[in-house]
Design a protein around this motif. Structure first.
Motif, short mmCIF file in Angstrom:
data_model
loop_
_atom_site.label_atom_id
_atom_site.label_comp_id
_atom_site.label_asym_id
_atom_site.label_seq_id
_atom_site.Cartn_x
_atom_site.Cartn_y
_atom_site.Cartn_z
N LEU A 71 49.98 44.21 28.80
CA LEU A 71 49.36 44.14 27.38
C LEU A 71 47.91 44.67 27.02
O LEU A 71 47.47 45.31 26.26
N THR A 72 47.08 44.63 28.23
CA THR A 72 45.82 45.01 28.36
C THR A 72 45.61 46.77 28.10
O THR A 72 44.83 46.94 27.75
N GLY A 73 46.84 47.38 28.27
CA GLY A 73 46.71 48.66 28.21
C GLY A 73 46.15 49.45 29.42
O GLY A 73 46.07 50.73 29.52
N LEU A 74 45.90 48.72 30.45
CA LEU A 74 45.22 49.41 31.84
C LEU A 74 46.28 49.57 32.73
O LEU A 74 47.44 48.58 32.67
N PRO A 75 46.12 50.44 33.75
CA PRO A 75 47.31 50.69 34.78
C PRO A 75 47.39 49.53 35.68
O PRO A 75 46.89 50.06 36.87
N ILE A 76 47.62 48.52 35.31
CA ILE A 76 47.89 47.28 36.42
C ILE A 76 49.23 46.78 36.79
O ILE A 76 49.55 46.20 35.59
N GLY A 77 49.53 46.52 37.84
CA GLY A 77 50.74 45.85 37.74
C GLY A 77 50.59 44.27 37.94
O GLY A 77 49.48 43.62 37.86
N GLY A 78 51.45 43.41 38.26
CA GLY A 78 51.53 42.11 38.46
C GLY A 78 51.44 41.44 39.92
O GLY A 78 52.47 41.74 40.44
N GLY A 79 50.58 40.67 40.04
CA GLY A 79 50.76 39.89 41.38
C GLY A 79 49.97 38.68 41.23
O GLY A 79 49.13 38.43 40.24
N LYS A 80 50.01 37.76 42.35
CA LYS A 80 49.28 36.18 42.38
C LYS A 80 49.43 35.80 43.62
O LYS A 80 50.25 36.22 44.55
N GLY A 81 48.40 35.08 44.09
CA GLY A 81 48.31 34.39 45.34
C GLY A 81 47.53 33.21 45.36
O GLY A 81 47.12 32.71 44.15
N GLY A 82 47.33 32.77 46.51
CA GLY A 82 46.56 31.56 46.53
C GLY A 82 47.02 30.59 48.04
O GLY A 82 47.66 31.10 48.83
N SER A 83 46.32 29.47 47.88
CA SER A 83 46.77 28.39 49.02
C SER A 83 46.85 27.07 48.31
O SER A 83 45.95 26.50 47.43
N ASP A 84 47.19 26.10 49.11
CA ASP A 84 47.29 24.71 49.00
C ASP A 84 46.06 23.90 49.26
O ASP A 84 45.77 22.77 49.29
N PHE A 85 45.01 24.79 50.00
CA PHE A 85 43.68 24.25 50.15
C PHE A 85 43.00 23.68 49.17
O PHE A 85 43.27 24.34 47.89
N ASP A 86 42.35 22.60 49.10
CA ASP A 86 41.71 21.95 48.00
C ASP A 86 40.17 22.32 48.36
O ASP A 86 39.61 21.71 49.30
N PRO A 87 39.42 22.87 47.58
CA PRO A 87 38.02 23.18 47.92
C PRO A 87 37.21 22.14 47.59
O PRO A 87 35.96 22.05 47.93
N LYS A 88 37.59 20.94 46.73
CA LYS A 88 36.68 19.84 46.32
C LYS A 88 36.45 19.18 47.62
O LYS A 88 37.22 18.84 48.36
N GLY A 89 35.30 18.56 47.80
CA GLY A 89 34.65 17.83 48.64
C GLY A 89 34.56 18.54 49.89
O GLY A 89 34.09 17.72 50.83
N LYS A 90 34.64 19.83 49.98
CA LYS A 90 34.49 20.83 51.31
C LYS A 90 33.08 21.40 51.38
O LYS A 90 32.64 21.65 50.31
#
Length: 448
Positions: free
Chosen positions: A120-139
């Motif tokens: 929808l942005t009209g820019l030449p980018i595909g779709g991806g995502k990532g991450g971790s179940d790490f919780d940065p709170k309190g670290k």
């Protein structure tokens, strides 16, 4: 039953059989599938090429362990994910989320949504995502650094400027991006375009921090104007107190609205004089405190435990900016009882299917996340452009480009809805506009 309807049901059943426990992913798929039957009826070539089954199966899923040492010297292990979902219109692009709730279903749902948002942005980018179940709170900062270095040691094998460009998401701000980029640079060299959301002194873009919140306000403003409404005089309820919420508060107030709520995972505040975004920013981004601190500092504010969407307070516009499925069907009914006529989503999929059905039954103006919160990834792509050209645009230039992109997203969604005879349905319009762009690119590239 039409061929298109039969095809949609068949593909959904295939996915449900393969991934029966991935509820968030199935929800995201259903959100798209229920709106694109008119497209398939007019374009049987999409059915013949089995576009839906190809589109809903990620091109690549990477899962890995992330070992790191805490400050006590204990070995800890988290799971890391990267879903490279679709590269038909460009390199994979999407954020990294650090939160205890992160699992494969959530990363797949976010990656699937990202395909259409990016299109929808009209820019030449595909779709991806990532991450971790790490919780940065309190670290501590050192613990977060060690985690990020371990995470990037593995992730760096699979990303690159023309392959996959991650960014931030929940739990990943400037601090985390800095640690991640530092490790990438150590391993692979100073390829500044490989991560977005970087600091301004090493390749970041002005207005990137503000982009998702500003973009949400710009999109909502377009939706209001299209329906002979405007922000001045409107009371606005916002959930969340992170990056998206903070800058949505700022821009909504600049456009004339009065934001009366914000929240975090513990509770929410109501300030009838209007939320002061500078105080929220100080508490959440600088002090890393809780939103309750706002009520302790502002005499006109009151703090309540629980969800802001259970509050009994009058408002005209709701902008959910916290997390997925934060608004249930009953909370959507409460939102309407409070007087809301407009909902636009700053978070990813914050409204449950029951909530969306409630909005539609009540004829609310509803701006879906894949359109309304696309400002962040849009400016991430602009950051990539600046890195490639070795340039740095002014805040005003980036902000103007962002505003135009959000106006175009709304216009293209309206045009798609009109073309397929679902005028006024901004959810269907956004899904159709994003889907047709990606589907046509997939057809052009053959069976890959």
């Amino acid at each position: 039953m039409s061929q298109a309807t039969d095809y949609v049901q068949h593909v959904y059943q295939v996915i449900e059989h393969r991934d029966p426990n991935q509820t968030e992913f199935l929800e995201a798929i259903n959100d798209v599938f229920k709106t694109i039957t008119p497209v398939l009826e007019q374009h049987p070539e999409y059915i013949e090429a089995n576009i839906l089954e190809r589109l809903t199966e990620p091109e690549r899923i990477i899962q890995f362990r992330v070992p790191w040492l805490d400050d006590a010297g204990h070995a800890r292990v988290n799971r890391g994910f990267r879903v490279q979902f679709n590269s038909a219109i460009g390199p994979y692009k999407g954020g990294l989320r650090l939160h205890p709730s992160v699992n494969l279903s959530i990363v797949k749902f976010l990656g699937f949504e990202q395909i259409f948002k990016n299109a929808l942005t009209g820019l030449p980018i595909g779709g991806g995502k990532g991450g971790s179940d790490f919780d940065p709170k309190g670290k501590s900062d050192n613990e977060i650094m060690r985690f990020c270095q371990s995470f990037m040691t593995e992730l760096s094998k699979y990303i690159g400027l023309d392959t996959d460009v991650p960014a931030g998401d929940i739990g990943v701000g400037g601090r985390e991006i800095g640690f991640l980029y530092g490790q990438y640079k150590r391993l692979r060299g100073a390829d500044r375009g490989v991560l977005t959301g970087k600091g301004l002194n090493y390749g970041g873009s002005l207005a990137r921090t503000e982009a998702t919140g500003y973009g949400l306000a710009y999109y909502t403003n377009e939706m209001l104007k299209a329906n002979q409404l405007s922000f001045p005089g409107q009371r606005v309820a916002i959930s969340g107190a992170g990056n998206v919420a903070i800058y949505a508060i700022q821009k909504v107030e600049e456009l004339g609205g009065k934001v009366i709520t914000c929240s975090d995972s513990n509770g929410y505040v109501i300030d009838e004089n209007g939320i002061d975004f500078k105080i929220v920013k100080q508490i959440k981004e600088v002090e890393r405190g809780r939103i309750k601190d706002y009520a302790d500092r502002v005499a006109s504010a009151s703090y309540y435990e629980g969800s802001v969407w259970d509050a009994q307070v009058a408002y005209d516009i709701a902008l959910p900016c916290a997390t997925q499925n934060e608004i249930s069907g009953d909370q959507a009914k409460n939102l309407i009882a409070n007087g809301a006529k407009v909902v636009a989503e700053g978070a990813n999929m914050p409204s449950s299917p029951e909530a969306i059905a409630t909005y539609q039954a009540a004829s609310l103006l509803y701006g879906p996340a894949k359109a309304a919160n696309a400002g962040g990834v849009a400016v991430s792509a602009l950051e990539m452009s600046q890195n490639s050209m070795r340039l740095s645009w002014t805040f005003e230039e980036v902000d103007n480009r962002l505003k135009q992109i959000m106006q175009d997203i709304f216009a293209h969604s309206v045009a798609a809805a009109d073309e397929y005879h679902v005028s006024g349905d901004y959810l269907s319009g956004a899904n159709i506009a994003g889907f047709t762009k990606v589907a046509d690119a997939m057809l052009a590239q053959g069976l890959v």
